[in-house]
Design an enzyme around this catalytic site. Structure first.
Site, PDB file in Angstrom:
ATOM      1  N   GLU A   1       9.854 -16.017  49.692  1.00  0.00           N
ATOM      2  CA  GLU A   1      10.582 -15.723  51.085  1.00  0.00           C
ATOM      3  C   GLU A   1      12.231 -16.429  51.136  1.00  0.00           C
ATOM      4  OE1 GLU A   1       9.020 -18.665  54.146  1.00  0.00           O
ATOM      5  OE2 GLU A   1       8.111 -19.606  52.504  1.00  0.00           O
TER       6      GLU A   1
ATOM      7  N   HIS B   1       3.238 -16.571  51.168  1.00  0.00           N
ATOM      8  CA  HIS B   1       2.193 -17.478  51.697  1.00  0.00           C
ATOM      9  C   HIS B   1       1.333 -16.957  52.904  1.00  0.00           C
ATOM     10  CE1 HIS B   1       4.396 -18.855  54.920  1.00  0.00           C
ATOM     11  NE2 HIS B   1       5.522 -19.046  54.505  1.00  0.00           N
TER      12      HIS B   1
ATOM     13  N   ASP C   1      -0.592 -18.733  54.956  1.00  0.00           N
ATOM     14  CA  ASP C   1      -0.656 -19.843  56.134  1.00  0.00           C
ATOM     15  C   ASP C   1       0.415 -19.595  57.068  1.00  0.00           C
ATOM     16  OD1 ASP C   1       0.639 -21.058  54.224  1.00  0.00           O
ATOM     17  OD2 ASP C   1       0.469 -22.773  55.114  1.00  0.00           O
TER      18      ASP C   1
ATOM     19  N   GLU D   1       1.593 -23.219  52.071  1.00  0.00           N
ATOM     20  CA  GLU D   1       2.963 -23.397  51.902  1.00  0.00           C
ATOM     21  C   GLU D   1       3.483 -24.357  52.919  1.00  0.00           C
ATOM     22  OE1 GLU D   1       7.233 -22.816  52.518  1.00  0.00           O
ATOM     23  OE2 GLU D   1       5.389 -22.332  53.806  1.00  0.00           O
ATOM     24  N   GLU D   2       2.994 -23.892  54.349  1.00  0.00           N
ATOM     25  CA  GLU D   2       3.391 -24.757  55.419  1.00  0.00           C
ATOM     26  C   GLU D   2       3.289 -26.136  55.564  1.00  0.00           C
ATOM     27  OE1 GLU D   2       5.709 -23.316  57.142  1.00  0.00           O
ATOM     28  OE2 GLU D   2       5.190 -21.282  57.443  1.00  0.00           O
TER      29      GLU D   2
ATOM     30  N   HIS E   1       8.847 -20.571  63.137  1.00  0.00           N
ATOM     31  CA  HIS E   1       8.370 -21.777  63.575  1.00  0.00           C
ATOM     32  C   HIS E   1       8.832 -21.694  65.022  1.00  0.00           C
ATOM     33  CE1 HIS E   1       7.899 -24.001  59.693  1.00  0.00           C
ATOM     34  NE2 HIS E   1       7.992 -22.709  59.527  1.00  0.00           N
TER      35      HIS E   1
ATOM     36  N   ASP F   1       7.686 -15.221  59.162  1.00  0.00           N
ATOM     37  CA  ASP F   1       7.444 -16.234  58.250  1.00  0.00           C
ATOM     38  C   ASP F   1       5.904 -16.215  57.777  1.00  0.00           C
ATOM     39  OD1 ASP F   1       7.293 -18.330  56.871  1.00  0.00           O
ATOM     40  OD2 ASP F   1       7.620 -19.877  58.349  1.00  0.00           O
TER      41      ASP F   1
HETATM   42  C1  LIG Z   1       8.600 -30.671  51.664  1.00  0.00           C
HETATM   43  S1  LIG Z   1       7.195 -30.026  51.922  1.00  0.00           S
HETATM   44  C2  LIG Z   1       7.542 -29.196  53.488  1.00  0.00           C
HETATM   45  C3  LIG Z   1       7.955 -27.593  53.374  1.00  0.00           C
HETATM   46  C4  LIG Z   1       8.608 -27.209  54.679  1.00  0.00           C
HETATM   47  N1  LIG Z   1       8.966 -25.821  54.395  1.00  0.00           N
HETATM   48  C5  LIG Z   1       9.642 -24.909  55.404  1.00  0.00           C
HETATM   49  C6  LIG Z   1      10.031 -23.664  54.807  1.00  0.00           C
HETATM   50  O1  LIG Z   1       9.741 -25.542  56.437  1.00  0.00           O
HETATM   51  C7  LIG Z   1       9.910 -28.109  54.609  1.00  0.00           C
HETATM   52  O2  LIG Z   1      10.958 -27.826  54.147  1.00  0.00           O
HETATM   53  O3  LIG Z   1      10.156 -29.041  55.469  1.00  0.00           O
HETATM   54 ZN   LIG Z   2       7.524 -19.429  54.927  1.00  0.00          ZN
HETATM   55 ZN   LIG Z   3       7.433 -21.575  57.511  1.00  0.00          ZN
END
Ligand SMILES: CSCC[C@H](NC(C)=O)C(=O)O
Ligand SMILES: [Zn+2]
Ligand SMILES: [Zn+2]
Length: 403
Positions: free
Chosen positions: A176, A77, A79, A148-149, A374, A114
């Site tokens: 990833e 991804h 972003d 993706e984020e 993050h 990331d």
């Molecule tokens: C469910 S959509 C959000 C996506 C987010 N992905 C990551 C990798 O942090 C998460 O799992 O919260």
């Molecule tokens: Zn990621």
């Molecule tokens: Zn991420």
């Protein structure tokens, strides 16, 4: 302009990191131009698909000698998540290259781990194949997806349903993973399913000085208590060894966190409504629909409403057998890399690929490095990048030559 003693591959990585593809207003236009330039320089086919205007899915393709064979997808991804600039010691989009005093350099940037390192290492591996004349049997597509984020809903989720994706004829995908502070590669063959819920309780209102009966707060309190009891059970399970004596990881249990709480207008008014939101991640071994029924039963027994904000019902996992798995595991053996198979604790775009029938493995070749995705001061070592390129050269060659 970077000085010429910075390796060209690292200069390209730094340039990618400097593009502000940061949510909530990612600069996808600059990113696409950068990737187009990479495709031209390397000599890869280039295409852009927008399932939603302004959300480009960029595909750089190295055609194989057996183009009718299902292809290899190298997904990343573009972003990155937002930053709190005051908590960084470096400019999060400066991609500063700082000597670490041990003969290596740290490259600081949002997205360093990331997952821009992965996206650029894919391209450097393809560049090396073009330069040294390596021809692969299967076609390889480096796929760069947006958003993706924020769940991938306008990126990979729609892309896997598109004609453009069907034409890629995907057979297997890499995506990833996560860094490991230990010297062991984490290979994610499945992931936990997000279940985001809200309980809304309604009850009697009144003056805060009275013993008002059957209030929204009391009802919600009982529901929260039951959810937190379930949380404790799973936390306790996490600490128990697996049947084979191995350690359980987060991916092996269902986690529950109380993440939203809303009620009340002023101190002396008993509110008529109260809400509690939970972020639950269901381990794939769980019967998802059975779990959903249990949540509905809890809500009914406690007399509250239940809303499913997100419920991922697919628990497809990538088989750890067959030709692709054998090729992948063989490449790791060749590289003398120790690895462990895990369930990814959060949600990535791999879930869309797996649900669409494309087996995917989540791997970020970052060992002996703190997990900084993050986080503030996200960095990778320059040697991580060099190793990542070598890693993909070996792994992609093995996967793309399994015919
Ligand atoms: C469910 S959509 C959000 C996506 C987010 N992905 C990551 C990798 O942090 C998460 O799992 O919260
Ligand atoms: Zn990621
Ligand atoms: Zn991420």
């Amino acid at each position: 302009m970077l000085s010429s003693d910075v390796p060209e591959s690292v200069q390209r990585f730094i340039e990618y990191l400097q593009i502000k593809t940061v949510q909530p207003t990612p600069d996808y236009a600059s990113c696409t131009l950068f990737l187009q330039r990479q495709a031209e320089e390397i000599g890869l086919e280039f295409s852009v698909t927008e399932c939603i205007a302004g959300k480009p899915i960029v595909v750089l393709t190295l055609p194989g000698l057996s183009p009718s064979e299902p292809s290899i997808i190298l997904n990343s991804h573009t972003d990155v998540v937002p930053v709190f600039p005051s908590l960084w010691t470096q400019d999060p989009f400066g991609a500063a290259r700082v000597a670490d005093g041990e003969g290596d350099y740290r490259i600081y940037a949002r997205g360093a781990q990331d997952m821009k390192i992965v996206g650029m290492a894919y391209l450097e591996a393809l560049r090396a194949f073009k330069q040294d004349g390596t021809r692969l049997q299967r076609t390889v597509h480096a796929v760069f997806v947006p958003d993706e984020e924020i769940g991938g809903h306008e990126g990979m989720e729609l892309f896997v349903e598109s004609e453009e994706f069907r034409k890629l004829n995907a057979g297997f995908a890499l995506d990833e993973g996560m860094a490991n502070p230990k010297d062991e590669l984490r290979v994610f063959y499945g992931e936990r399913a997000p279940c985001w819920i809200k309980f809304v309780a309604r009850g009697n209102a009144g003056h805060g000085s009275q013993f008002i009966e059957d209030t929204a707060g009391e009802r919600l309190h009982r529901v929260v208590g039951r959810m937190l009891a379930f949380r404790s059970e799973q936390l306790e399970l996490l600490q128990r060894p697996l049947d084979d004596g191995g350690e359980r990881t987060l991916g092996d249990v269902t986690s529950t966190n109380l993440t939203l709480l809303q009620a009340g207008v002023q101190h002396n008014v008993v509110p008529a409504e109260a809400m509690a939101g939970f972020d639950i991640r269901m381990t794939p071994a769980v019967d998802y629909l059975g779990f959903r029924r249990w949540l509905e039963q809890v809500a009914q027994e406690e007399g509250v409403e239940l809303e499913f904000v997100q419920f991922w019902a697919d628990n497809t996992m990538t088989p750890r057998e067959g030709t692709f798995w054998a090729a992948f595991a063989g490449a790791l053996q060749q590289l003398d890399i120790k690895y462990r198979n895990e369930i990814f604790p959060a949600a990535t775009d791999s879930r869309y690929l797996r649900r669409a029938g494309v087996p995917a493995l989540g791997v970020s070749p970052l060992c002996g490095l703190p997990i900084l995705l993050h986080d503030h001061d996200e960095y990778v070592r320059e040697s991580d990048y060099t190793h990542a390129v070598d890693f993909y050269k070996c792994v992609v060659k093995a996967l793309a030559n399994t015919v």
